[in-house]
Write an enzyme that holds these catalytic residues in place. Structure first.
Site, PDB file in Angstrom:
ATOM      1  N   GLU A  39       8.122   1.458  11.711  1.00  0.00           N
ATOM      2  CA  GLU A  39       9.255   2.382  11.561  1.00  0.00           C
ATOM      3  C   GLU A  39       8.666   3.780  11.544  1.00  0.00           C
ATOM      4  O   GLU A  39       7.959   4.146  10.612  1.00  0.00           O
ATOM      5  CB  GLU A  39      10.002   2.123  10.247  1.00  0.00           C
ATOM      6  CG  GLU A  39      10.610   0.747  10.128  1.00  0.00           C
ATOM      7  CD  GLU A  39      11.754   0.517  11.093  1.00  0.00           C
ATOM      8  OE1 GLU A  39      12.287   1.509  11.628  1.00  0.00           O
ATOM      9  OE2 GLU A  39      12.095  -0.647  11.321  1.00  0.00           O
ATOM     10  N   GLU A  74       9.107  16.601  15.178  1.00  0.00           N
ATOM     11  CA  GLU A  74       9.625  16.245  13.860  1.00  0.00           C
ATOM     12  C   GLU A  74       9.040  17.213  12.833  1.00  0.00           C
ATOM     13  O   GLU A  74       7.821  17.345  12.716  1.00  0.00           O
ATOM     14  CB  GLU A  74       9.231  14.813  13.505  1.00  0.00           C
ATOM     15  CG  GLU A  74       9.857  14.365  12.199  1.00  0.00           C
ATOM     16  CD  GLU A  74       9.457  12.960  11.796  1.00  0.00           C
ATOM     17  OE1 GLU A  74       8.275  12.612  11.942  1.00  0.00           O
ATOM     18  OE2 GLU A  74      10.329  12.214  11.319  1.00  0.00           O
ATOM     19  N   LYS A 109       0.881  -1.181   0.000  1.00  0.00           N
ATOM     20  CA  LYS A 109       0.000   0.000   0.000  1.00  0.00           C
ATOM     21  C   LYS A 109       0.919   1.232   0.000  1.00  0.00           C
ATOM     22  O   LYS A 109       1.471   1.614   1.023  1.00  0.00           O
ATOM     23  CB  LYS A 109      -0.870  -0.097   1.241  1.00  0.00           C
ATOM     24  CG  LYS A 109      -1.754   1.008   1.757  1.00  0.00           C
ATOM     25  CD  LYS A 109      -2.132   2.145   0.946  1.00  0.00           C
ATOM     26  CE  LYS A 109      -2.413   3.376   1.808  1.00  0.00           C
ATOM     27  NZ  LYS A 109      -1.889   4.580   1.184  1.00  0.00           N
ATOM     28  N   CYS A 122      13.356  10.451   7.767  1.00  0.00           N
ATOM     29  CA  CYS A 122      13.179  10.103   9.181  1.00  0.00           C
ATOM     30  C   CYS A 122      14.507  10.127   9.919  1.00  0.00           C
ATOM     31  O   CYS A 122      14.534  10.287  11.128  1.00  0.00           O
ATOM     32  CB  CYS A 122      12.521   8.735   9.290  1.00  0.00           C
ATOM     33  SG  CYS A 122      13.396   7.474   8.377  1.00  0.00           S
TER      34      CYS A 122
HETATM   35  P1  NDP Z   1       1.673   8.661   7.352  1.00  0.00           P
HETATM   36  O1  NDP Z   1       1.697   7.938   8.634  1.00  0.00           O
HETATM   37  O2  NDP Z   1       0.701   9.743   7.168  1.00  0.00           O
HETATM   38  O3  NDP Z   1       1.424   7.668   6.136  1.00  0.00           O
HETATM   39  C1  NDP Z   1       2.231   6.538   5.903  1.00  0.00           C
HETATM   40  C2  NDP Z   1       1.423   5.501   5.159  1.00  0.00           C
HETATM   41  O4  NDP Z   1       0.354   5.055   5.995  1.00  0.00           O
HETATM   42  C3  NDP Z   1       0.768   6.019   3.889  1.00  0.00           C
HETATM   43  O5  NDP Z   1       0.753   4.994   2.929  1.00  0.00           O
HETATM   44  C4  NDP Z   1      -0.644   6.343   4.359  1.00  0.00           C
HETATM   45  O6  NDP Z   1      -1.591   6.366   3.332  1.00  0.00           O
HETATM   46  C5  NDP Z   1      -0.888   5.204   5.307  1.00  0.00           C
HETATM   47  N1  NDP Z   1      -1.936   5.441   6.302  1.00  0.00           N
HETATM   48  C6  NDP Z   1      -2.460   6.615   6.714  1.00  0.00           C
HETATM   49  N2  NDP Z   1      -3.411   6.404   7.652  1.00  0.00           N
HETATM   50  C7  NDP Z   1      -3.492   5.070   7.832  1.00  0.00           C
HETATM   51  C8  NDP Z   1      -4.282   4.223   8.665  1.00  0.00           C
HETATM   52  N3  NDP Z   1      -5.185   4.709   9.509  1.00  0.00           N
HETATM   53  N4  NDP Z   1      -4.103   2.891   8.584  1.00  0.00           N
HETATM   54  C9  NDP Z   1      -3.183   2.374   7.766  1.00  0.00           C
HETATM   55  N5  NDP Z   1      -2.406   3.116   6.939  1.00  0.00           N
HETATM   56  C10 NDP Z   1      -2.552   4.445   6.977  1.00  0.00           C
HETATM   57  O7  NDP Z   1       3.174   9.152   7.130  1.00  0.00           O
HETATM   58  P2  NDP Z   1       3.730  10.034   5.932  1.00  0.00           P
HETATM   59  O8  NDP Z   1       3.367   9.405   4.633  1.00  0.00           O
HETATM   60  O9  NDP Z   1       3.345  11.432   6.207  1.00  0.00           O
HETATM   61  O10 NDP Z   1       5.283   9.820   6.099  1.00  0.00           O
HETATM   62  C11 NDP Z   1       6.087  10.641   6.871  1.00  0.00           C
HETATM   63  C12 NDP Z   1       6.381   9.988   8.224  1.00  0.00           C
HETATM   64  O11 NDP Z   1       7.029   8.733   8.020  1.00  0.00           O
HETATM   65  C13 NDP Z   1       7.331  10.797   9.074  1.00  0.00           C
HETATM   66  O12 NDP Z   1       6.859  10.847  10.400  1.00  0.00           O
HETATM   67  C14 NDP Z   1       8.627  10.003   9.030  1.00  0.00           C
HETATM   68  O13 NDP Z   1       9.463  10.171  10.115  1.00  0.00           O
HETATM   69  C15 NDP Z   1       8.142   8.615   8.908  1.00  0.00           C
HETATM   70  N6  NDP Z   1       9.170   7.785   8.318  1.00  0.00           N
HETATM   71  C16 NDP Z   1       9.825   6.872   9.118  1.00  0.00           C
HETATM   72  C17 NDP Z   1      10.846   6.094   8.609  1.00  0.00           C
HETATM   73  C18 NDP Z   1      11.527   5.067   9.444  1.00  0.00           C
HETATM   74  O14 NDP Z   1      12.141   4.171   8.875  1.00  0.00           O
HETATM   75  N7  NDP Z   1      11.436   5.116  10.756  1.00  0.00           N
HETATM   76  C19 NDP Z   1      11.294   6.232   7.225  1.00  0.00           C
HETATM   77  C20 NDP Z   1      10.548   7.207   6.480  1.00  0.00           C
HETATM   78  C21 NDP Z   1       9.520   7.948   7.035  1.00  0.00           C
HETATM   79  P3  NDP Z   1      -1.989   7.772   2.617  1.00  0.00           P
HETATM   80  O15 NDP Z   1      -0.759   8.260   1.959  1.00  0.00           O
HETATM   81  O16 NDP Z   1      -3.042   7.376   1.697  1.00  0.00           O
HETATM   82  O17 NDP Z   1      -2.445   8.688   3.729  1.00  0.00           O
END
Ligand code: NDP
Length: 479
Positions: free
Chosen positions: A250, A381, A175, A284
């Protein structure tokens, strides 16, 4: 540009016929119109994946680990052959500078090569138990896995999950983030072209709050591997609790780079800009808190600011570009707000934070000095090109500041003293720490977070553990 979702290896329109528009960050204009998966598509993918797994008797789960490894090698080869397509799509869809995007395709291929080799080296064991017989520990695929990916490194993070999941014999339901679904769809096609059985491969672009939630809450999803925001991770834990899904998370970070005065300060300062402004700060692992010993503070700031001003911000498709646009207007607004919050809290903006004339979501990298760790820009962040620089006076203070955070994902330590490096490295509460460099992630080594930065580890052989169940079998030697 790919437009349809993928169920059982086949491109399809969404069951409800809906689509959504993908915007190109460099221009602010529409780039593609993509099928918007809904609950009916999640159901179809899970039904196909469950049938394909057949309680561990499905074709991929029963394919020898050696053969699975061969197929994953082919995935890596195809990624390298299709570098232009993947790199250009990532540059346009996610705003990554084309040079970075090419590197990411290579790293994605490298990840598949690593897990191709790991597939037949993930060993079980024999346990010397008290009863007469043979006690063996087996590793078995866990079942259909939901892989939920964010928008900042769409291709790379998808591959960090797909490669070990497939190496272990699991069907995959990927996804992608709604902002960046394109390379995930290209990957779905590529996996099938490489020889992964079509019924194991499903890619569902669509809103996370709807289909992500449906995927997580469904008891047919045996494991969820999620990368994204800490708050989303928490909601996934809750939504998957009823069916006791295996979950790895993560999450966010607010990592510290600690620069001691006994380090090669000029090198640390020259290296620092891309450790926080790489991918426009949407990383991140960004070292968004830079802690500098007071004796080296002015020297560091001078070199760091000059190196930051020299970063070439511009068109991702230009080979000269070092920093592209942010992913969206919202992400740019958030970053600008934090610059204002920081200066309002008493910090000093040294440079950047300017919006260039363009329809794209550009922002020049901002250096904010004299930050203290209780300010919001040091605690929250930002996920944009804003670096906070904090002075400190002693080793104890540096450790205390670095650890005074809700997060614990990454970090760096710059020092000329080996004994200090050992002391400080052992004192920092973080999942990944680099000494005298800022690079964090190597696919051969485990990656993940302490505290609110996550649960479990990706990459390395630890990921093979995460995509398998442990089965203990005892064979009695008595007739
Ligand atoms: P989000 O948490 O908003 O979204 C991540 C993914 O989860 C997207 O595919 C999103 O879909 C999906 N999603 C959103 N809501 C739900 C839900 N209720 N149930 C299941 N899936 C859901 O994060 P961002 O895309 O904004 O990414 C940025 C964040 O990711 C930052 O906080 C960053 O630090 C973290 N990150 C962490 C990393 C690590 O390895 N620790 C690496 C890279 C990023 P949709 O896009 O459709 O909303």
């Amino acid at each position: 540009m790919p437009e349809q979702l993928i169920i059982a290896g086949e491109r399809r329109d969404a069951a409800a016929g809906e689509t959504f528009t993908v915007i190109e960050p460099a221009t602010g204009a529409p780039l593609a119109e993509v099928a918007k998966a809904g609950p009916a598509d999640v159901d179809a993918a899970l039904a196909a994946a469950t049938a394909a797994f057949a309680d561990g008797r499905g074709s991929w789960a029963r394919t020898s680990a050696t053969e699975r490894g061969r197929v994953l090698h082919r995935v890596a080869e195809l990624l390298r052959e299709r570098e232009d397509l993947f790199a250009t799509t990532e540059a346009r869809g996610a705003g990554h500078p084309i040079g970075d995007a090419r590197w990411e395709v290579g790293a994605a291929a490298g990840t598949f090569e690593y897990y191709a080799g790991a597939a037949n080296k993930h060993l079980g064991s024999v346990v010397p138990v008290q009863d007469a017989g043979l006690d063996v520990v087996l590793r078995e695929p866990v079942g259909p896995v939901g892989l939920i990916v964010p928008w900042n490194f769409p291709l790379l993070i998808a591959c960090w999950k797909l490669a070990p999941a497939l190496a272990c014999g699991n069907p995959v339901i990927l996804k992608p983030a709604s902002l960046t679904p394109l390379t995930a769809l290209l990957l779905g096609d590529l996996l099938v072209d490489a020889g992964v059985p079509a019924d194991q491969v499903h890619v569902l672009p669509g809103p996370g709050g709807v289909i992500g939630d449906a995927l997580v809450a469904d008891e047919r999803t045996a494991k969820i591997s999620f990368t994204g925001e800490t708050s989303t991770g928490a909601s996934i834990l809750k939504a998957s609790a009823d069916h006791i899904a295996r979950v790895s998370l993560e999450l966010g970070g607010k990592s510290a780079a600690i620069v001691f005065a006994d380090a090669n300060v000029a090198k640390a300062a020259a290296d620092a800009p891309m450790s926080v402004f790489g991918n426009a700060g949407q990383d991140c692992c960004a070292r968004s808190r830079i802690l500098v010993e007071r004796a080296a503070y002015e020297e560091f700031l001078e070199v760091f600011e000059a190196a930051t001003r020299a970063i070439r911000v511009g068109d991702p498709l230009s080979a000269e570009t070092e920093m592209g646009p942010l992913i969206s207007e919202g992400q740019r607004r958030t970053s600008l707000d934090y610059v204002e919050i920081g200066t309002g809290e008493g910090a000093r903006l040294l440079s950047g934070g300017d919006v260039p004339e363009s329809d794209g979501f550009y922002l020049t990298p901002a250096v904010v000095a004299d930050v203290s760790n209780d300010m919001r820009i040091a605690r929250e962040e930002i996920f944009g090109p804003v670096a906070s620089v904090l002075p400190f006076d002693s080793e104890e203070e540096a450790i205390r500041i670095a650890n005074d955070s809700d997060y614990g994902l990454s970090g760096s330590l710059w020092t000329g003293s080996a004994t200090r490096a050992i002391r400080v490295a052992r004192s920092i509460r973080t999942g990944t720490l680099s000494v005298n460099t800022n690079r964090s992630v190597r696919y051969e080594a485990p990656f993940g977070g302490y505290k609110r930065s996550g649960l479990g580890r990706e990459l390395g052989m630890q990921a093979m553990d995460a995509y398998t169940e442990v089965k203990n079998v005892f064979f009695s030697e008595e007739d």
